[in-house]
Design a protein around this motif. Structure first.
Motif, PDB file in Angstrom:
ATOM      1  N   GLU B 157       0.822  -1.216   0.000  1.00 46.89           N
ATOM      2  CA  GLU B 157       0.000   0.000   0.000  1.00 46.89           C
ATOM      3  C   GLU B 157       0.855   1.265   0.000  1.00 46.89           C
ATOM      4  OE1 GLU B 157      -3.642   0.091   1.529  1.00 46.89           O
ATOM      5  OE2 GLU B 157      -3.773  -1.958   2.269  1.00 46.89           O
ATOM      6  N   PRO B 158       1.727   1.429  -0.976  1.00 47.13           N
ATOM      7  CA  PRO B 158       2.671   2.543  -0.914  1.00 47.13           C
ATOM      8  C   PRO B 158       1.995   3.908  -1.048  1.00 47.13           C
ATOM      9  CG  PRO B 158       2.842   1.435  -3.021  1.00 47.13           C
ATOM     10  CD  PRO B 158       1.923   0.608  -2.180  1.00 47.13           C
ATOM     11  N   LEU B 159       0.737   3.923  -1.465  1.00 52.49           N
ATOM     12  CA  LEU B 159       0.074   5.218  -1.655  1.00 52.49           C
ATOM     13  C   LEU B 159      -0.958   5.500  -0.574  1.00 52.49           C
ATOM     14  CD1 LEU B 159      -0.522   5.038  -5.517  1.00 52.49           C
ATOM     15  CD2 LEU B 159       1.383   6.025  -4.265  1.00 52.49           C
ATOM     16  N   ALA B 160      -1.127   4.545   0.342  1.00 55.26           N
ATOM     17  CA  ALA B 160      -2.239   4.659   1.286  1.00 55.26           C
ATOM     18  C   ALA B 160      -2.124   5.877   2.189  1.00 55.26           C
ATOM     19  CB  ALA B 160      -2.339   3.387   2.133  1.00 55.26           C
ATOM     20  N   ALA B 161      -0.875   6.278   2.492  1.00 59.08           N
ATOM     21  CA  ALA B 161      -0.709   7.390   3.421  1.00 59.08           C
ATOM     22  C   ALA B 161      -0.745   8.748   2.718  1.00 59.08           C
ATOM     23  CB  ALA B 161       0.607   7.230   4.184  1.00 59.08           C
ATOM     24  N   LEU B 162      -0.998   8.745   1.394  1.00 57.72           N
ATOM     25  CA  LEU B 162      -0.944  10.007   0.647  1.00 57.72           C
ATOM     26  C   LEU B 162      -2.348  10.514   0.345  1.00 57.72           C
ATOM     27  CD1 LEU B 162       1.805   9.046  -1.950  1.00 57.72           C
ATOM     28  CD2 LEU B 162       2.086  10.085   0.301  1.00 57.72           C
ATOM     29  N   ASP B 163      -2.472  11.851   0.223  1.00 56.71           N
ATOM     30  CA  ASP B 163      -3.776  12.387  -0.164  1.00 56.71           C
ATOM     31  C   ASP B 163      -3.946  12.238  -1.677  1.00 56.71           C
ATOM     32  OD1 ASP B 163      -2.386  14.514  -1.395  1.00 56.71           O
ATOM     33  OD2 ASP B 163      -2.349  15.607   0.497  1.00 56.71           O
ATOM     34  N   ARG B 164      -5.142  12.536  -2.153  1.00 54.37           N
ATOM     35  CA  ARG B 164      -5.489  12.286  -3.541  1.00 54.37           C
ATOM     36  C   ARG B 164      -4.521  12.978  -4.512  1.00 54.37           C
ATOM     37  NH1 ARG B 164     -10.289  11.152  -6.383  1.00 54.37           N
ATOM     38  NH2 ARG B 164     -11.423  10.851  -4.456  1.00 54.37           N
ATOM     39  N   GLU B 165      -4.160  14.203  -4.163  1.00 53.44           N
ATOM     40  CA  GLU B 165      -3.303  14.967  -5.057  1.00 53.44           C
ATOM     41  C   GLU B 165      -1.921  14.317  -5.199  1.00 53.44           C
ATOM     42  OE1 GLU B 165      -2.044  19.595  -5.091  1.00 53.44           O
ATOM     43  OE2 GLU B 165      -3.928  19.050  -4.114  1.00 53.44           O
ATOM     44  N   ARG B 166      -1.357  13.904  -4.036  1.00 48.16           N
ATOM     45  CA  ARG B 166      -0.039  13.257  -4.055  1.00 48.16           C
ATOM     46  C   ARG B 166      -0.098  11.944  -4.816  1.00 48.16           C
ATOM     47  NH1 ARG B 166       3.032  17.301  -3.199  1.00 48.16           N
ATOM     48  NH2 ARG B 166       2.747  18.324  -1.202  1.00 48.16           N
ATOM     49  N   LYS B 167      -1.221  11.233  -4.656  1.00 45.77           N
ATOM     50  CA  LYS B 167      -1.379   9.969  -5.371  1.00 45.77           C
ATOM     51  C   LYS B 167      -1.306  10.212  -6.864  1.00 45.77           C
ATOM     52  CE  LYS B 167      -4.174   7.392  -2.204  1.00 45.77           C
ATOM     53  NZ  LYS B 167      -5.417   6.750  -1.866  1.00 45.77           N
ATOM     54  N   GLY B 168      -2.030  11.251  -7.310  1.00 48.29           N
ATOM     55  CA  GLY B 168      -2.043  11.566  -8.727  1.00 48.29           C
ATOM     56  C   GLY B 168      -0.648  11.899  -9.229  1.00 48.29           C
ATOM     57  N   GLU B 169       0.149  12.477  -8.349  1.00 45.00           N
ATOM     58  CA  GLU B 169       1.500  12.884  -8.725  1.00 45.00           C
ATOM     59  C   GLU B 169       2.422  11.669  -8.862  1.00 45.00           C
ATOM     60  OE1 GLU B 169       4.751  14.352  -5.648  1.00 45.00           O
ATOM     61  OE2 GLU B 169       3.064  15.731  -5.784  1.00 45.00           O
ATOM     62  N   ILE B 170       2.192  10.655  -8.072  1.00 47.25           N
ATOM     63  CA  ILE B 170       3.122   9.530  -8.026  1.00 47.25           C
ATOM     64  C   ILE B 170       2.685   8.365  -8.914  1.00 47.25           C
ATOM     65  CG2 ILE B 170       2.134   8.365  -6.015  1.00 47.25           C
ATOM     66  CD1 ILE B 170       4.906   7.866  -4.996  1.00 47.25           C
ATOM     67  N   LEU B 171       1.381   8.244  -9.177  1.00 45.84           N
ATOM     68  CA  LEU B 171       0.884   7.086  -9.936  1.00 45.84           C
ATOM     69  C   LEU B 171       1.527   6.923 -11.314  1.00 45.84           C
ATOM     70  CD1 LEU B 171      -2.853   6.718  -8.937  1.00 45.84           C
ATOM     71  CD2 LEU B 171      -1.229   4.849  -9.195  1.00 45.84           C
ATOM     72  N   PRO B 172       1.730   8.027 -12.064  1.00 45.11           N
ATOM     73  CA  PRO B 172       2.372   7.855 -13.375  1.00 45.11           C
ATOM     74  C   PRO B 172       3.738   7.175 -13.280  1.00 45.11           C
ATOM     75  CG  PRO B 172       1.465  10.058 -13.178  1.00 45.11           C
ATOM     76  CD  PRO B 172       1.312   9.417 -11.844  1.00 45.11           C
ATOM     77  N   TYR B 173       4.488   7.475 -12.208  1.00 43.85           N
ATOM     78  CA  TYR B 173       5.787   6.820 -12.040  1.00 43.85           C
ATOM     79  C   TYR B 173       5.601   5.330 -11.826  1.00 43.85           C
ATOM     80  CZ  TYR B 173       7.796  11.465 -11.484  1.00 43.85           C
ATOM     81  OH  TYR B 173       8.197  12.742 -11.686  1.00 43.85           O
ATOM     82  N   PHE B 174       4.612   4.994 -11.002  1.00 40.31           N
ATOM     83  CA  PHE B 174       4.361   3.589 -10.728  1.00 40.31           C
ATOM     84  C   PHE B 174       3.892   2.867 -11.992  1.00 40.31           C
ATOM     85  CE2 PHE B 174       3.686   3.404  -5.842  1.00 40.31           C
ATOM     86  CZ  PHE B 174       4.821   4.156  -5.674  1.00 40.31           C
ATOM     87  N   GLU B 175       3.072   3.568 -12.789  1.00 39.71           N
ATOM     88  CA  GLU B 175       2.546   2.928 -13.998  1.00 39.71           C
ATOM     89  C   GLU B 175       3.669   2.566 -14.957  1.00 39.71           C
ATOM     90  OE1 GLU B 175      -1.910   4.873 -14.143  1.00 39.71           O
ATOM     91  OE2 GLU B 175      -0.354   5.603 -15.484  1.00 39.71           O
TER      92      GLU B 175
END
Lengths: 226, 355
Positions: B157-175
């Motif tokens: 759950e590497p994104l669980a502690a992040l708010d929606r905006e931060r998630k959006g910022e990091i997801l492209p890297y994960f993808e």
């Protein structure tokens, strides 16, 4: 001013404190590490033993040490059988007494510091290929470093300040076992108040500077966590 | 380098009994509610907890079997934890290099610069973790794990502690991990959205056991599973970029069910992508509509129907063999006389493209 005898007492005191602190850190670190992480059923027994010097009158500890280290005691007798001399009334005897007496002042800050580091950083280090010893030195020690500083300073300062144990097992031999706290006592007994003032005032300032230094350091270097 | 794992953990009230296999590359999502055993499973795979009954093999290397147990620091495993796990006493660079330095040079397959580039952290390297944002920290943590050239990447759950905006910022890297990594990735999450975006395969955990496992497109659309219900239900369709239309500024993509039309993107012809279609954005007609603004209309066959509460019905369609969900009202379903096997036309109002 300080006489030559006072300076000798000061030198012995500092040497005793330095040697004791070094030994305390070497013994106290693995002990504190184990206490901070073990979930063993009998951990409380060891914790109580480590804390004993906090509550016992120093004379009690000094009395038992005197017996143990003396020529008829188990440790002193063994030393004699091996061709050495009993440890009572020697500098080595003082170091043993100081180490036992100051143990809680070193172990408890270290134990708290290790407990505060927690398991997670060590697990992270394990997933990054660090062996247990590697993890200890590269993660646990740096993260617990304020605990190490506190432990070292408290151990050092407390050894400088001890009186009862030293008097019981040291025997107040000038040039060998006479430390500052006892020298002050001697001066007061012989009504040399001026000399007592110099030593007492010096100890007061030294202790204050040491303690102020730890608190200042701990404030500056506390890791800023989110 | 496929992964095979079997664990049985008995803690009295909680029993985890899981068999898991993951192909040699691609992201396997492990999805389930909190407390279903996801983290327990991941910790067992990493060797952080030792369970007496377990089997774990990656490629030809056995990490756990009977009395054999390889400790964590001898496993070529990367682990990204849920909360920030960077060492606070090291800079971002010190963190990334910590693991890499401990890997013998002969086993270093991922170049340090590549791990740094992939996560876009070059400008952060000299900063201490305390001065990084939550998203930046997780990017550094992922780069740190990749820099050890793991044979298996575990993400809890590497994104669980992040708010929606931060998630959006990091997801492209994960993808981008999909395309870049040739190792199995186990991605644990309780967010259906993250799983749909990142996973190729899915393992559905429930109360300590595997409820279902398979390709993500299949599991998302199985009406007997919880993912295919509710307003977030969606389908994933494999597609290939086939043509760009410069006049109308559109891009065409071929799928098993037909040609999709999307607004123009920059992807080269031949790029394989996934299309994500929300069940609520698919409507059904009996005849192909003309005179509509909707461009994506496909002939389909109703496979299964399941009521969703009193007002709605979830329909599983097969569009050229690929499953697609459509959520319609019960009234419409009755009016159209929907039933298994019925031929319909699926009108897709909106499509999201996943690279």
């Amino acid at each position: 001013m300080l006489t030559r005898a006072d300076l000798v007492a000061l030198a012995i005191t500092l040497e005793l404190a330095a040697v004791s602190t070094l030994i305390l850190l070497l013994l106290g670190t693995p002990l504190a590490w184990w206490l901070g992480r073990s979930r063993g059923r009998f951990k409380f027994v060891l914790e109580a033993v480590v804390a004993l010097p906090l509550v016992l009158p120093p004379t009690v500890l000094g009395f038992y040490l005197l017996i143990a280290l003396g020529p008829r005691g188990p440790v002193g007798g063994l030393m004699q059988a091996l061709g050495g001399r009993p440890l009572a009334f020697t500098f080595t005897g003082l170091v043993i007494g100081s180490v036992l007496y100051s143990l809680p002042f070193v172990v408890q800050p270290l134990q708290n510091a290790f407990a505060a580091v927690g398991r997670r950083p060590l697990e992270v280090a394990a997933t990054l290929r660090a062996s247990p010893l590697d993890r200890f030195f590269t993660v646990a020690v740096p993260l617990a470093r304020s605990g190490f500083l506190t432990a070292a300073v408290l151990g050092f300062a407390h050894t400088i300040g001890e009186f009862g144990v030293v008097l019981m097992i040291g025997g107040n031999i000038p040039g060998e076992t006479q430390v500052l706290s006892i020298a002050i006592y001697d001066h007061v007994e012989s009504l040399e108040y001026a000399r007592a003032h110099w030593l007492a005032g010096g100890l007061l300032v030294l202790s204050f500077v040491l303690l102020a230094a730890i608190y200042a350091f701990n404030r500056r270097f506390r890791w800023v966590q989110p | 380098m496929s992964l095979e794992a079997r664990f049985r953990v008995d803690r009295g009230e909680f029993v985890l009994d899981v068999e898991l296999s993951a192909p040699g590359r691609g992201v396997t999502g492990v999805f389930g509610p909190s407390g279903c055993g996801k983290t327990t499973l991941l910790r067992a795979i990493a060797g952080l907890d030792r369970h007496p009954t377990g089997f774990l093999r990656i490629g030809a290397t056995t990490w756990q079997d009977g009395d054999r147990f390889v400790p964590t620091h001898r496993r070529a495993v990367g682990y990204v934890f849920q909360e920030t796990s960077l060492f606070p006493h090291l800079t971002a660079r010190g963190n990334v290099e910590y693991g890499r330095k401990r890997v013998p040079p002969a086993e270093r397959r991922v170049a340090l610069d590549r791990a740094i580039d992939l996560l876009g952290i070059a400008t952060l390297l000299d900063r201490k973790p305390a001065s990084l944002s939550g998203g930046e920290r997780q990017r550094v943590a992922l780069a740190r794990a990749l820099a050890t050239s793991p044979r298996l990447l575990l993400m809890d759950e590497p994104l669980a502690a992040l708010d929606r905006e931060r998630k959006g910022e990091i997801l492209p890297y994960f993808e981008s991990l999909h395309a870049e990594l040739d190792i199995p990735v186990i991605y644990v999450s309780h967010s259906a959205d993250e799983v749909a975006r990142l996973a190729d395969h899915l393992v559905l955990l429930e109360a300590g056991g595997v409820r279902a496992a398979g390709p993500i497109g299949d599991l998302l659309t199985r009406l007997d599973l919880p993912l295919a219900h509710g307003s977030d239900a969606e389908s994933l369709i494999e597609a290939t970029v086939s043509e760009h239309d410069d006049e109308y500024h559109l891009t065409y993509l071929e799928t098993a069910g037909g040609r999709f039309t999307l607004t123009r993107n920059q992807l080269p012809i031949g790029t394989k992508v996934r299309l994500r279609i929300a069940a609520r954005d698919v409507s059904l007609t009996l005849e192909p509509q003309t005179g509509t603004s909707i461009l994506n209309i496909f002939p389909a066959r109703v496979d299964q129907l399941l009521p969703e509460g009193d007002a709605l019905v979830m329909a599983r369609l097969l569009v050229g063999g690929a499953p697609m969900l459509a959520r319609v009202t019960r009234k419409s379903a009755a009016a159209l006389d929907l039933a298994s096997g019925k031929r319909v036309f699926a009108q897709v109002k909106s499509v999201a493209l996943l690279s």
